[in-house]
Design a protein around this motif. Structure first.
Motif, PDB file in Angstrom:
ATOM      1  N   LYS A 151       0.730  -1.311   0.163  1.00  0.00           N
ATOM      2  CA  LYS A 151      -0.123   0.156   0.026  1.00  0.00           C
ATOM      3  C   LYS A 151       0.823   1.403   0.134  1.00  0.00           C
ATOM      4  O   LYS A 151       0.280   2.404   0.291  1.00  0.00           O
ATOM      5  N   PHE A 152       2.049   1.047  -0.206  1.00  0.00           N
ATOM      6  CA  PHE A 152       3.020   2.296  -0.054  1.00  0.00           C
ATOM      7  C   PHE A 152       2.795   3.489  -0.941  1.00  0.00           C
ATOM      8  O   PHE A 152       2.568   4.555  -0.429  1.00  0.00           O
ATOM      9  N   ALA A 153       2.279   3.100  -2.158  1.00  0.00           N
ATOM     10  CA  ALA A 153       1.825   4.504  -3.063  1.00  0.00           C
ATOM     11  C   ALA A 153       0.705   5.141  -2.410  1.00  0.00           C
ATOM     12  O   ALA A 153       0.446   6.381  -2.426  1.00  0.00           O
ATOM     13  N   GLU A 154      -0.303   4.441  -2.050  1.00  0.00           N
ATOM     14  CA  GLU A 154      -1.555   4.776  -1.566  1.00  0.00           C
ATOM     15  C   GLU A 154      -1.335   5.729  -0.145  1.00  0.00           C
ATOM     16  O   GLU A 154      -1.950   6.868  -0.304  1.00  0.00           O
ATOM     17  N   LEU A 155      -0.354   5.432   0.802  1.00  0.00           N
ATOM     18  CA  LEU A 155      -0.127   5.927   1.818  1.00  0.00           C
ATOM     19  C   LEU A 155       0.506   7.463   1.425  1.00  0.00           C
ATOM     20  O   LEU A 155       0.273   8.472   2.129  1.00  0.00           O
ATOM     21  N   LEU A 156       1.495   7.248   0.496  1.00  0.00           N
ATOM     22  CA  LEU A 156       2.349   8.416   0.228  1.00  0.00           C
ATOM     23  C   LEU A 156       1.266   9.377  -0.496  1.00  0.00           C
ATOM     24  O   LEU A 156       1.351  10.621  -0.114  1.00  0.00           O
ATOM     25  N   ALA A 157       0.159   8.941  -1.429  1.00  0.00           N
ATOM     26  CA  ALA A 157      -0.562   9.764  -1.805  1.00  0.00           C
ATOM     27  C   ALA A 157      -1.525  10.572  -0.923  1.00  0.00           C
ATOM     28  O   ALA A 157      -1.745  11.747  -1.061  1.00  0.00           O
ATOM     29  N   MET A 158      -1.851   9.695   0.069  1.00  0.00           N
ATOM     30  CA  MET A 158      -2.670  10.335   1.146  1.00  0.00           C
ATOM     31  C   MET A 158      -2.079  11.514   1.787  1.00  0.00           C
ATOM     32  O   MET A 158      -2.642  12.473   2.090  1.00  0.00           O
ATOM     33  N   ARG A 159      -0.755  11.390   1.851  1.00  0.00           N
ATOM     34  CA  ARG A 159       0.020  12.442   2.580  1.00  0.00           C
ATOM     35  C   ARG A 159       0.367  13.636   1.543  1.00  0.00           C
ATOM     36  O   ARG A 159       0.081  14.864   1.769  1.00  0.00           O
ATOM     37  N   VAL A 160       0.774  13.509   0.300  1.00  0.00           N
ATOM     38  CA  VAL A 160       1.026  14.413  -0.662  1.00  0.00           C
ATOM     39  C   VAL A 160      -0.208  15.068  -0.967  1.00  0.00           C
ATOM     40  O   VAL A 160      -0.207  16.306  -1.198  1.00  0.00           O
ATOM     41  N   PHE A 161      -1.501  14.525  -1.192  1.00  0.00           N
ATOM     42  CA  PHE A 161      -2.448  15.366  -1.638  1.00  0.00           C
ATOM     43  C   PHE A 161      -3.511  15.646  -0.265  1.00  0.00           C
ATOM     44  O   PHE A 161      -4.542  16.178  -0.640  1.00  0.00           O
ATOM     45  N   ASP A 162      -2.959  15.601   1.049  1.00  0.00           N
ATOM     46  CA  ASP A 162      -3.732  15.985   2.004  1.00  0.00           C
ATOM     47  C   ASP A 162      -3.525  17.499   2.080  1.00  0.00           C
ATOM     48  O   ASP A 162      -2.375  18.245   2.313  1.00  0.00           O
ATOM     49  N   THR A 163      -4.544  18.278   1.858  1.00  0.00           N
ATOM     50  CA  THR A 163      -4.615  19.719   1.713  1.00  0.00           C
ATOM     51  C   THR A 163      -4.835  20.546   2.996  1.00  0.00           C
ATOM     52  O   THR A 163      -4.763  21.713   3.068  1.00  0.00           O
ATOM     53  N   SER A 164      -5.040  19.587   3.839  1.00  0.00           N
ATOM     54  CA  SER A 164      -5.533  20.247   5.393  1.00  0.00           C
ATOM     55  C   SER A 164      -4.039  21.190   5.786  1.00  0.00           C
ATOM     56  O   SER A 164      -2.826  20.694   5.681  1.00  0.00           O
ATOM     57  N   ALA A 165      -4.410  22.176   6.661  1.00  0.00           N
ATOM     58  CA  ALA A 165      -3.330  23.061   7.010  1.00  0.00           C
ATOM     59  C   ALA A 165      -2.542  22.195   7.876  1.00  0.00           C
ATOM     60  O   ALA A 165      -1.246  22.337   7.922  1.00  0.00           O
ATOM     61  N   LYS A 166      -2.934  21.432   8.929  1.00  0.00           N
ATOM     62  CA  LYS A 166      -2.060  20.744   9.576  1.00  0.00           C
ATOM     63  C   LYS A 166      -2.318  19.343   9.424  1.00  0.00           C
ATOM     64  O   LYS A 166      -2.926  18.493  10.019  1.00  0.00           O
ATOM     65  N   LYS A 167      -1.236  18.835   8.771  1.00  0.00           N
ATOM     66  CA  LYS A 167      -1.345  17.214   8.413  1.00  0.00           C
ATOM     67  C   LYS A 167      -0.775  16.507   9.534  1.00  0.00           C
ATOM     68  O   LYS A 167       0.018  16.976  10.199  1.00  0.00           O
ATOM     69  N   ARG A 168      -1.770  15.532   9.792  1.00  0.00           N
ATOM     70  CA  ARG A 168      -1.517  14.585  10.608  1.00  0.00           C
ATOM     71  C   ARG A 168      -0.608  13.511  10.292  1.00  0.00           C
ATOM     72  O   ARG A 168      -0.630  13.015   9.170  1.00  0.00           O
ATOM     73  N   MET A 169       0.055  12.780  11.427  1.00  0.00           N
ATOM     74  CA  MET A 169       0.697  11.548  11.330  1.00  0.00           C
ATOM     75  C   MET A 169      -0.116  10.402  10.725  1.00  0.00           C
ATOM     76  O   MET A 169      -1.229  10.330  11.377  1.00  0.00           O
ATOM     77  N   ILE A 170       0.194   9.713   9.514  1.00  0.00           N
ATOM     78  CA  ILE A 170      -0.507   8.751   9.202  1.00  0.00           C
ATOM     79  C   ILE A 170       0.043   7.437   9.832  1.00  0.00           C
ATOM     80  O   ILE A 170       1.399   7.201   9.660  1.00  0.00           O
ATOM     81  N   VAL A 171      -0.714   6.580  10.493  1.00  0.00           N
ATOM     82  CA  VAL A 171      -0.342   5.478  11.116  1.00  0.00           C
ATOM     83  C   VAL A 171      -1.181   4.217  10.482  1.00  0.00           C
ATOM     84  O   VAL A 171      -2.456   4.556  10.463  1.00  0.00           O
ATOM     85  N   ASP A 172      -0.752   3.414   9.768  1.00  0.00           N
ATOM     86  CA  ASP A 172      -1.506   2.272   8.989  1.00  0.00           C
ATOM     87  C   ASP A 172      -0.674   1.019   9.311  1.00  0.00           C
ATOM     88  O   ASP A 172       0.211   0.658   8.586  1.00  0.00           O
ATOM     89  N   VAL A 173      -0.918   0.395  10.422  1.00  0.00           N
ATOM     90  CA  VAL A 173      -0.270  -1.112  10.854  1.00  0.00           C
ATOM     91  C   VAL A 173      -1.235  -1.832  10.957  1.00  0.00           C
ATOM     92  O   VAL A 173      -2.285  -1.678  11.833  1.00  0.00           O
ATOM     93  N   TRP A 174      -1.214  -2.910  10.375  1.00  0.00           N
ATOM     94  CA  TRP A 174      -2.107  -4.118  10.217  1.00  0.00           C
ATOM     95  C   TRP A 174      -1.655  -5.151  11.393  1.00  0.00           C
ATOM     96  O   TRP A 174      -0.369  -5.413  11.437  1.00  0.00           O
ATOM     97  N   LYS A 175      -2.374  -5.979  11.939  1.00  0.00           N
ATOM     98  CA  LYS A 175      -1.932  -6.846  12.895  1.00  0.00           C
ATOM     99  C   LYS A 175      -1.369  -8.211  12.290  1.00  0.00           C
ATOM    100  O   LYS A 175      -0.591  -8.774  12.588  1.00  0.00           O
TER     101      LYS A 175
END
Ligand code: 5AD
Ligand code: SF4
Length: 485
Positions: A151-175
């Protein structure tokens, strides 16, 4: 794959199915990268640092494959536009190294606030680690684990295209996961050799080991997928492959149509153009006669076997949950040596497991003497929270462990040097891996038994297998001289 990615329809929502969904995000990021390049007059750079085992190295190649397809330029400078650490947690010092790097990153990020920082790998599968990063290293942008690298590209895209002023840390860890996503790009570190995952995860739960908790349950890839990947690698110039799994000997048990590792190895052996096959890691409890037979009859499977001992004490092996004894391990080694007298054996040994007595340690030393390993990786026991051994009383005092460790290492090195010395003088085929950075005019390669050889030559030899006389032994490696073909 390039063509499929470039033909993705970006006017619609991302597909649900993998890997198409990732192709969609790769394409989205490619278009973004084109704009960035125009804006900055250069491509963005990415630095991927890998800690730990061959499995992690292969995962990093997958991440680099995606980064490269997006248009990132790879660099080894940690002041890059994107910095990623693929982490290991098998021993505590692996974690400490990562925290050290994260401290450094704070400074780089002050200079370049646009910099993206990412963490993935085994350490991220531990909740306590993620909590610590959330509170103490707010500068990290994305955290993901071992199960969703695809899912690397998807996670990177989430961050890159996040237009909110205060970008939050994305944490996506599966058990854990059942998913094995095939057909994503991979950027190999070497053009002529490659790791190939045959399975993921581990079901063994050795009592000291954190791997089953961070890599999940055993999942085998379909043999057809493995063979297809190796054929493609060979067509692309690869001559040596390393089949990778936490315990390759239990390969194929959970497939719809079960296949043994020996059967898989036989199929791999038949691939035309492939010249060398290695594999890692073999658990002694599951090493079959069938496998010894396939190895012994193959021209391509290298005469090298990594057979982790961990301890020579049957008492400790039981507490370690290893399912073999000193005696059965030695019997297995005898069987292997009988079938392949020239085999190079390597191992892993842990010193200072809870409750280890001088007698337990002497048993380990005894196995060292009896087996005569070509080389051995020696580790000081490291307490991993959540494993059964961490709760065991009777942790061995540090000075005692240190003294035993030094004794073991000394003997292991002496035996290695004796073996190297004894193996000198002969001619062996060497796969040339690189030019020798320390000595101009020399190249460095490996024999089938995995011994390192330096000999006069130039970069044109890289990736070729040439006969070399092992003239001079230098402890753990040789100086050689290329022979006429
Ligand atoms: N402490 C020390 N060494 C360990 N290993 C695994 N877990 C630990 C631990 N808690 C070693 C084993 C294994 C190798 C990859 O790492 O020897 O084979
Ligand atoms: Fe850890 Fe044992 Fe699995 Fe190896 S076999 S990864 S040592 S639990």
């Amino acid at each position: 794959m390039t063509k499929i990615v470039e033909s993705m329809d970006m006017t619609v929502a991302p597909p649900e199915k993998e890997p198409e969904r990732q192709y969609y995000f790769i394409r989205k990021l490619q278009l973004w990268m084109e704009d960035k390049k125009r804006e900055l007059g250069r491509p963005l750079t990415a630095c991927v640092t890998t800690f730990g085992c061959q499995m992690n190295a292969r995962d990093s190649e997958k991440i680099l494959g995606i980064l490269q397809m997006i248009g990132y330029e790879e660099t080894d400078q940690e002041e890059a536009d994107l910095v990623l650490y693929n982490t290991c947690t098998v021993r505590e010092n692996a974690n400490l190294k990562v925290y050290g790097h994260l401290g450094q990153l704070k400074r780089y990020k002050k200079k370049n606030p646009e910099m993206l920082t990412m963490l993935c790998g085994c350490m991220m599968q531990e909740q306590t680690v993620v909590d610590k990063i959330k509170t103490s290293y707010r500068n990290v942008d994305i955290i993901f684990g071992t199960h969703n690298i695809f899912k690397f590209a998807e996670l990177l895209a989430m961050r890159v295209f996040d237009t909110s002023a205060k970008k939050r840390m994305i944490v996506d860890v599966w058990k854990d996961t059942d998913a094995i996503v095939e057909e994503l790009p991979i950027e190999r570190k070497y053009s002529f050799k490659s790791g190939v995952n045959i399975m993921f995860g581990c079901n063994n739960f050795c009592s000291y080991c954190i791997v089953p908790y961070v890599r999940g349950r055993e999942r085998s890839r379909e043999p057809e997928e493995i063979i297809r990947e190796i054929r493609e690698l060979v067509a692309d110039g690869v001559v040596e492959i390393m089949l990778l799994g936490q315990n390759v000997n239990s390969y194929g048990k959970n497939l719809e149509h079960p296949v043994t590792f020996a059967q898989l190895l036989k199929q791999v052996d038949e691939i035309e153009g492939l010249q060398r096959i290695r594999f890692m890691t073999s658990h002694p409890k599951d090493l079959s006669d069938e496998l010894i037979d396939v190895m012994a009859h193959s021209q391509k499977v290298c005469r090298q076997l990594h057979l982790p001992l961990q301890s020579g004490s049957s008492r400790l092996l039981k507490i370690m949950n290893r399912h073999y004894t000193k005696e059965s391990y030695l019997e297995l080694v005898a069987k292997i040596k009988k079938a392949m007298p020239d085999i190079a054996l390597t191992t892993d040994i842990i010193v200072g497991f809870p409750g280890e007595t001088e007698q337990d340690f002497k048993d380990t030393m005894d196995v060292i003497e009896k087996v005569q390993y070509d080389s051995a990786f020696t580790f000081i026991y490291s307490k991993r929270t959540g494993t059964p051994a961490a709760a065991m009383e009777d942790q061995v005092p540090e000075e005692v462990v240190k003294e035993r460790f030094d004794r073991l290492l000394k003997r292991v090195q002496e035996i290695s040097a004796e073996k190297t010395q004894a193996g000198g003088g002969v001619v062996e085929d060497v796969l040339v891996e690189d030019v020798n950075k320390q000595e101009t005019g020399y190249v460095t390669g490996r024999t089938a038994r995995n011994y390192l050889v330096h000999f006069p030559g130039d970069a044109s030899l890289i990736g070729t297998i040439v006969p070399v006389r092992l003239c001079e032994s230098k402890g753990f490696y040789y100086y050689g001289k290329q022979c006429e073909q």
